[in-house]
Scaffold this active site. Sequence first.
Site, mmCIF file in Angstrom:
data_model
loop_
_atom_site.group_PDB
_atom_site.id
_atom_site.type_symbol
_atom_site.label_atom_id
_atom_site.label_comp_id
_atom_site.label_asym_id
_atom_site.label_seq_id
_atom_site.Cartn_x
_atom_site.Cartn_y
_atom_site.Cartn_z
ATOM 1 N N CYS A 167 0.082 1.350 7.447
ATOM 2 C CA CYS A 167 -0.521 1.725 6.155
ATOM 3 C C CYS A 167 -1.831 2.469 6.357
ATOM 4 O O CYS A 167 -2.143 3.391 5.610
ATOM 5 C CB CYS A 167 -0.723 0.482 5.281
ATOM 6 S SG CYS A 167 0.846 -0.161 4.667
ATOM 7 N N GLU B 24 0.840 -1.209 0.000
ATOM 8 C CA GLU B 24 0.000 0.000 0.000
ATOM 9 C C GLU B 24 0.871 1.253 0.000
ATOM 10 O O GLU B 24 0.638 2.204 -0.734
ATOM 11 C CB GLU B 24 -0.908 0.040 1.242
ATOM 12 C CG GLU B 24 -1.926 -1.065 1.322
ATOM 13 C CD GLU B 24 -1.425 -2.283 2.086
ATOM 14 O OE1 GLU B 24 -0.248 -2.688 1.874
ATOM 15 O OE2 GLU B 24 -2.185 -2.840 2.873
HETATM 16 N N1 THU Z 1 2.056 -6.571 3.985
HETATM 17 C C1 THU Z 1 1.644 -5.684 3.026
HETATM 18 O O1 THU Z 1 2.373 -5.423 2.059
HETATM 19 N N2 THU Z 1 0.427 -5.122 3.170
HETATM 20 C C2 THU Z 1 -0.481 -5.459 4.116
HETATM 21 O O2 THU Z 1 -1.572 -4.927 4.127
HETATM 22 C C3 THU Z 1 -0.133 -6.458 5.139
HETATM 23 C C4 THU Z 1 1.296 -6.879 5.173
HETATM 24 C C5 THU Z 1 3.350 -7.240 3.805
HETATM 25 C C6 THU Z 1 4.459 -6.837 4.722
HETATM 26 C C7 THU Z 1 5.345 -8.061 4.701
HETATM 27 O O3 THU Z 1 6.202 -7.995 3.567
HETATM 28 C C8 THU Z 1 4.380 -9.215 4.478
HETATM 29 O O4 THU Z 1 3.177 -8.632 3.996
HETATM 30 C C9 THU Z 1 4.095 -10.040 5.728
HETATM 31 O O5 THU Z 1 3.703 -9.235 6.780
#
Ligand code: THU
Length: 132
Positions: A91, A57
């Site tokens: 986020c 995000e």
């Molecule tokens: N992650 C995201 O990119 N967005 C989310 O809404 C939740 C978590 C990613 C961060 C990390 O690279 C992986 O997901 C596991 O937490």
Amino acid sequence: MTETDKKLIAEAKRVREFAYCPYSKFAVGAAVLGASGEIYGGCNIENASFSVTNCAERTAIFKAISSGEEDILAIAVVAEGAAPVTPCGACRQVIAEFRIPHILMANLADDVKEMTLEELLPGAFSAEDIIG
Ligand code: THU
């Protein structure tokens, strides 16, 4: 869901393929719609120093803002899971900073959940809290 919502989810799915997630193996894609009509995609980018990881995000939002977009109208986030993926706290705070009014969450099976900013982060800390 509008045609634009569908396009945003499709773009989030497409860029999810670029996720750099060797540690969690949890690939996430996001896409935002700028007021210009342009769509910006982003994926999660992890780091051996885990806390430096950037979520999908924030990658998408930072891409839009650093491309000159002043208003972001919507964001979509997609990951694999039984239910639509939900943005993390950090986020949510960034989504609140740019007052993104329309939040779409989806999984690869195309289950979709929609939220307003107030539903996503009620009582968000914002500029008004600093300036008064
Ligand atoms: N992650 C995201 O990119 N967005 C989310 O809404 C939740 C978590 C990613 C961060 C990390 O690279 C992986 O997901 C596991 O937490």
